[in-house]
Every structure is written in C-alpha cells, then in structure tokens.
Design a protein around this motif. Structure first.
Motif, short mmCIF file in Angstrom:
data_model
loop_
_atom_site.label_atom_id
_atom_site.label_comp_id
_atom_site.label_asym_id
_atom_site.label_seq_id
_atom_site.Cartn_x
_atom_site.Cartn_y
_atom_site.Cartn_z
N GLY A 44 0.81 -1.21 0.00
CA GLY A 44 0.00 0.00 0.00
C GLY A 44 0.84 1.26 0.00
N ALA A 45 1.82 1.31 0.90
CA ALA A 45 2.68 2.49 0.98
C ALA A 45 3.60 2.58 -0.23
CB ALA A 45 3.50 2.44 2.27
N LEU A 46 4.02 1.41 -0.74
CA LEU A 46 4.93 1.38 -1.87
C LEU A 46 4.32 2.06 -3.10
CD1 LEU A 46 6.79 -1.88 -3.03
CD2 LEU A 46 6.08 -0.12 -4.60
N VAL A 47 3.09 1.72 -3.41
CA VAL A 47 2.46 2.26 -4.63
C VAL A 47 1.81 3.61 -4.40
CG1 VAL A 47 2.07 -0.05 -5.55
CG2 VAL A 47 0.26 1.06 -4.23
N LEU A 48 1.64 4.00 -3.12
CA LEU A 48 1.00 5.28 -2.83
C LEU A 48 1.84 6.44 -3.36
CD1 LEU A 48 -1.43 6.61 -1.44
CD2 LEU A 48 -0.07 6.71 0.66
N VAL A 49 3.15 6.35 -3.19
CA VAL A 49 4.03 7.46 -3.60
C VAL A 49 3.95 7.71 -5.11
CG1 VAL A 49 6.41 8.29 -3.69
CG2 VAL A 49 5.56 7.14 -1.63
N PRO A 50 4.11 6.70 -5.97
CA PRO A 50 3.99 6.99 -7.40
C PRO A 50 2.59 7.46 -7.80
CG PRO A 50 4.15 4.62 -7.03
CD PRO A 50 4.51 5.30 -5.74
N LEU A 51 1.56 6.94 -7.16
CA LEU A 51 0.20 7.37 -7.50
C LEU A 51 -0.01 8.85 -7.16
CD1 LEU A 51 -1.93 4.29 -6.35
CD2 LEU A 51 -1.40 4.99 -8.69
N LEU A 52 0.65 9.33 -6.11
CA LEU A 52 0.48 10.73 -5.70
C LEU A 52 1.38 11.68 -6.47
CD1 LEU A 52 0.28 10.34 -1.80
CD2 LEU A 52 -1.60 10.66 -3.42
N THR A 53 2.45 11.17 -7.05
CA THR A 53 3.44 12.06 -7.66
C THR A 53 3.47 11.99 -9.18
OG1 THR A 53 5.13 10.34 -7.39
CG2 THR A 53 4.94 11.98 -5.64
N GLY A 54 2.67 11.11 -9.77
CA GLY A 54 2.64 11.00 -11.22
C GLY A 54 3.65 10.02 -11.81
N LEU A 55 4.37 9.30 -10.96
CA LEU A 55 5.28 8.27 -11.45
C LEU A 55 4.51 6.98 -11.71
CD1 LEU A 55 8.38 8.89 -9.13
CD2 LEU A 55 7.89 9.86 -11.38
N ASN A 56 5.15 6.03 -12.36
CA ASN A 56 4.48 4.80 -12.76
C ASN A 56 4.56 3.76 -11.63
OD1 ASN A 56 4.44 1.99 -14.05
ND2 ASN A 56 3.73 3.30 -15.72
N PRO A 57 3.40 3.23 -11.16
CA PRO A 57 3.44 2.27 -10.05
C PRO A 57 4.13 0.95 -10.41
CG PRO A 57 1.20 2.50 -10.91
CD PRO A 57 2.02 3.58 -11.54
N ASN A 58 4.02 0.51 -11.67
CA ASN A 58 4.71 -0.71 -12.06
C ASN A 58 6.22 -0.53 -12.01
OD1 ASN A 58 1.93 -1.06 -13.21
ND2 ASN A 58 2.81 -3.01 -13.85
N VAL A 59 6.69 0.65 -12.41
CA VAL A 59 8.12 0.94 -12.31
C VAL A 59 8.54 0.99 -10.84
CG1 VAL A 59 9.92 2.66 -12.77
CG2 VAL A 59 8.18 2.16 -14.51
N ALA A 60 7.67 1.55 -9.99
CA ALA A 60 7.98 1.61 -8.56
C ALA A 60 8.12 0.20 -7.97
CB ALA A 60 6.89 2.37 -7.82
N LEU A 61 7.28 -0.72 -8.41
CA LEU A 61 7.40 -2.11 -7.96
C LEU A 61 8.75 -2.70 -8.40
CD1 LEU A 61 3.80 -3.45 -8.67
CD2 LEU A 61 4.96 -3.56 -6.46
N PHE A 62 9.08 -2.45 -9.67
CA PHE A 62 10.34 -2.99 -10.20
C PHE A 62 11.55 -2.42 -9.45
CE2 PHE A 62 14.02 -3.07 -12.96
CZ PHE A 62 13.96 -4.33 -13.53
N THR A 63 11.57 -1.10 -9.25
CA THR A 63 12.73 -0.48 -8.61
C THR A 63 12.81 -0.82 -7.13
OG1 THR A 63 11.46 1.59 -8.35
CG2 THR A 63 12.91 1.40 -10.27
N ALA A 64 11.65 -1.07 -6.49
CA ALA A 64 11.68 -1.52 -5.09
C ALA A 64 12.34 -2.89 -5.00
CB ALA A 64 10.26 -1.57 -4.52
N GLY A 65 11.97 -3.78 -5.93
CA GLY A 65 12.61 -5.10 -5.94
C GLY A 65 14.09 -5.02 -6.25
N LEU A 66 14.43 -4.24 -7.28
CA LEU A 66 15.83 -4.08 -7.65
C LEU A 66 16.63 -3.43 -6.52
CD1 LEU A 66 18.14 -4.13 -9.75
CD2 LEU A 66 17.28 -1.91 -10.58
N GLY A 67 16.05 -2.39 -5.92
CA GLY A 67 16.73 -1.68 -4.84
C GLY A 67 17.00 -2.57 -3.64
#
Length: 414
Positions: A32-55
C-alpha cells in the motif's frame, strides 16, 4: 555466540518453500505504501514495484545479505517529487533523485571515515525535527484538497458530500486498523483504507474499469530515464536529510528486534550506501527513491522471521508483479478522494515524527538558539518563503534544510 544468535543462524540455514510465501507476505505489508508514492506524484506504479525489488536486491548485495529489510518508496520525497515534476518535468526530477542517492552514499563515506556519530553531529534533532515537520505540514493543503474531491478524474455529477464521505470513510478505516487491529492486520492500515474506500467508490460510480479491461496482462514497465538540470539537482540534495535520519532509526529498530547491532556489522556506512545505491538506481529507471521500510520492520517483529532470504523473495515478487500490466491500470483506477482521505493521516503522521524527534531528544525550545532554528524553519517552510536568484529559486524543503544546517553551525551554543 549467544543462544539467540545460534537460533538465528539455524533459521537462516533452513531452506523452505515457505520462504517464497513469506516473501509475498512481506511485499503485501509494504504494498500500500509502496504504490502510494507513485500514485500521488505522477510516477508509474509498475516501475515503482520494479525499482523496489531491484533496490532491495542491491541493498542485500551491499550489506552482504545481513540485514533483513525491504526497500521501497519514501514518503519524505512526495512533496519534492510533486514540486519537481511541476517545475522541471519527470526526467529532470529523476535526475535530481539520482544525485540524491549519491548524497546517501556520501553520508555512508563520512560514517566510514568519522564513525556513526557523524550523522548526529551534522544533523542533530533541532535540525531534523523541524525539517520533517515541514515535509508533512507543507503537504496538508494537497491532502485536504484531494479529500474534498478537487483531484483529477472525479465525475462532475457526483455530489460533494459523497466525495467527502468516501475520503472520510477511507480515513476512518485507516485509523481503526492502525489503532485497534490486532496481529498481522495491524500492519495493513493503508491497504485497508484503500480497499474500503475503493469498494464504496464502486457503489457510487466513481471508478472507471475500462482501462483495467483494456490493459494487457503482460507488459514491460514504462521506464523513464533521467535528464540532468542543475536547478532540480540542487533542489533535491537537501531532501536527503530526513530519510537519512529515518534510515538510522530503521536500522537501529531492526537491530533491536533481531538482537544484532547492524550499525557495526555490516556497518552503518554499508546500509547508507545501500540506500543510496537503491535510490540512484530507482531514479535511473523512473521510480521513486527506495529506502528501508518501517512497515516491513513491523512484520519482522510480529513474525520473528529474521531471514534476509525472505526479503530477497519479496523483491523477486515485486519485480514479477511489475510486469503485470493490469496491476498498474487497477492502481490508477483508485479515485483520488480515497487517496486524499489516507493522505490526511499520512502527512499528519510525518509532521508528528518531527515533533517526536524534538520531544524524544528533549530539545529545549526555551533556549533561544533552538527556538530560533525551529521557528525560522517552520515559518519559511509552511509560509512559502522563496529566495529567487533568477535562473534558480531556493524554496520549500530545500531552503529549510540549508537554513537549519547553517543556523545550527553559526549560532552560538550556551
């Protein structure tokens, strides 16, 4: 070696398919918190998932797989990203975030040379507390606006009272789960608020399912690559102050749970470097900055599962999910009023963290020096002070960060 350490070592040596399921559970806690940031800032949530895993994987490599944490989107960067996107666009904002990751690494280098106490010397509570308060309070108008239904994509024929009803029920659900829920559910206040608000929105006709139907099941994440504008870079650098303090707190918290001192082994220099590497990698691909996650630390505390291998599986699950096109489309279908209700609590809680830092460290605001630093940071940040230099304007959290550090260095101590 203590019995506690022996138990942990035995647990880490076990190989079980349950680790895969437990990794999925850890991702669910952070989702929930992971995808909240991209949804609020205009970034892509799928990319956020990928970069969270990579990070997370990069962090585990950097720390030699010794710290059981998951890295994901940082709330401290919500306001800076939103401002950066509005001022310079997404690519330039991502360039600034990449450089912010390098500052994390610089802090790691300073810790390696001077010891872990250098962070407290550079960023004492009288500096970090007010800055974190400004991060939360500066977002208050955005949260209230979205909660009242002024966000994009809201049908014009929906009465205002229904929009406020959705946001307040989302907020109330989040509050109830955060305060009264037990066990695993207590770790999911944001997801709970989103689910209840989303269901209510469906009944009121606020949700458009067509993009979800049209989205493919498999799709490459929509990676966006950075460009570098010095204005965006200078704006982002001071933002690292707040997540650095958060990182130190998270590392100490997970250490208290597992019975290990991670500030010594693998060392705070490695954990900070891992956060910086993950943040720069996220900026390179179009994701929000990745830092250690308090929600997952709570899950480790509850489950007593100290295996770093579980976090690696959580990272793999995040990367796999990032290639499911319908996931991003579904997340994008969440009405802004649902997010607005949750943001009211979220941004208020960020400000509360800043207050707690001042209280916990017994910062005496009756002392003129402390009062001046706190007062100027709060008024400059919340009031919207701008130092305009023509081609570059210093304002917001960046201005507050520089102001607090300079005042702390030049004002005489009693």
């Amino acid at each position: 070696m203590s019995s506690h350490e022996i138990t942990n070592q035995v647990e880490n040596n076990k190989h079980s398919w349950l680790d895969i399921l437990t990794g999925a559970q850890m991702l669910f806690v952070a989702f929930g918190a992971l995808v909240l940031v991209p949804l609020l800032t205009g970034l892509n949530p799928n990319v956020a998932l990928f970069t969270a895993g990579l990070g997370t994987i990069l962090f585990q490599i950097t720390t030699r797989g010794k710290v059981p944490v998951f890295l994901a989107s940082s709330f401290a960067f919500i306001a800076p990203i939103s401002y950066g996107v509005a001022q310079w666009g997404i690519p330039a904002t991502l360039g600034g975030l990449m450089v912010a990751g390098f500052v994390f690494m610089l802090f790691g280098f300073l810790v390696k040379i001077n010891g872990a106490n250098v962070i407290n010397r550079i960023l004492p509570p009288v500096v970090t507390g007010p800055i974190i308060m400004v991060i939360g309070l500066s977002l208050a108008p955005v949260a209230i606006g979205m909660a009242m239904g002024t966000g994009e994509g809201i049908p014009a024929n929906i009465p205002k009272y229904q929009l406020i009803l959705v946001s307040m029920i989302s907020l109330l659900t989040t509050l109830i789960v955060a305060i009264w829920a037990k066990g695993f559910l207590k770790l999911l206040p944001i997801i709970s608020g989103i689910v209840v608000g989303y269901v209510l929105s469906c009944f009121l006709g606020l949700v458009n399912f067509q993009p979800v139907y049209d989205a493919p099941w498999f799709a490459l994440p929509n990676f966006t690559f950075p460009e570098f504008k010095w204005q965006a870079v200078l704006y982002m650098i001071p933002i690292v102050i707040a997540p650095t303090i958060e990182h130190v707190g998270d590392i100490m918290a997970i250490g208290s749970v597992t019975g290990k001192d991670y500030t010594k082994e693998p060392g705070l220099q490695r954990t900070l470097f891992g956060d910086g590497l993950a943040t720069s990698a996220a900026g390179l691909l179009g994701g929000p900055p990745c830092i250690t996650y308090a929600e997952v630390i709570g899950a480790v505390t509850l489950t007593r599962n100290f295996k770093t291998r579980v976090m690696t599986w959580a990272a793999i699950w995040a990367i796999v999910m990032s290639f499911i096109g319908k996931v991003g489309a579904f997340l994008a279908s969440i009405p802004s009023v649902v997010m607005g209700g949750i943001m009211v609590l979220l941004f208020g809680s960020i400000a509360s963290v800043g207050i707690n830092i001042l209280v916990k460290h017994k910062v005496d605001l009756s002392v003129s020096r402390n009062m001046c630093i706190t007062a100027l940071v709060l008024v400059f940040g919340i009031g919207g002070m701008v130092f305009d230099f023509g081609s570059y304007a210093l304002e917001g959290i960046s201005l507050c960060g520089i102001l607090a550090i300079v005042l702390n260095l030049i004002l005489p101590r009693a």
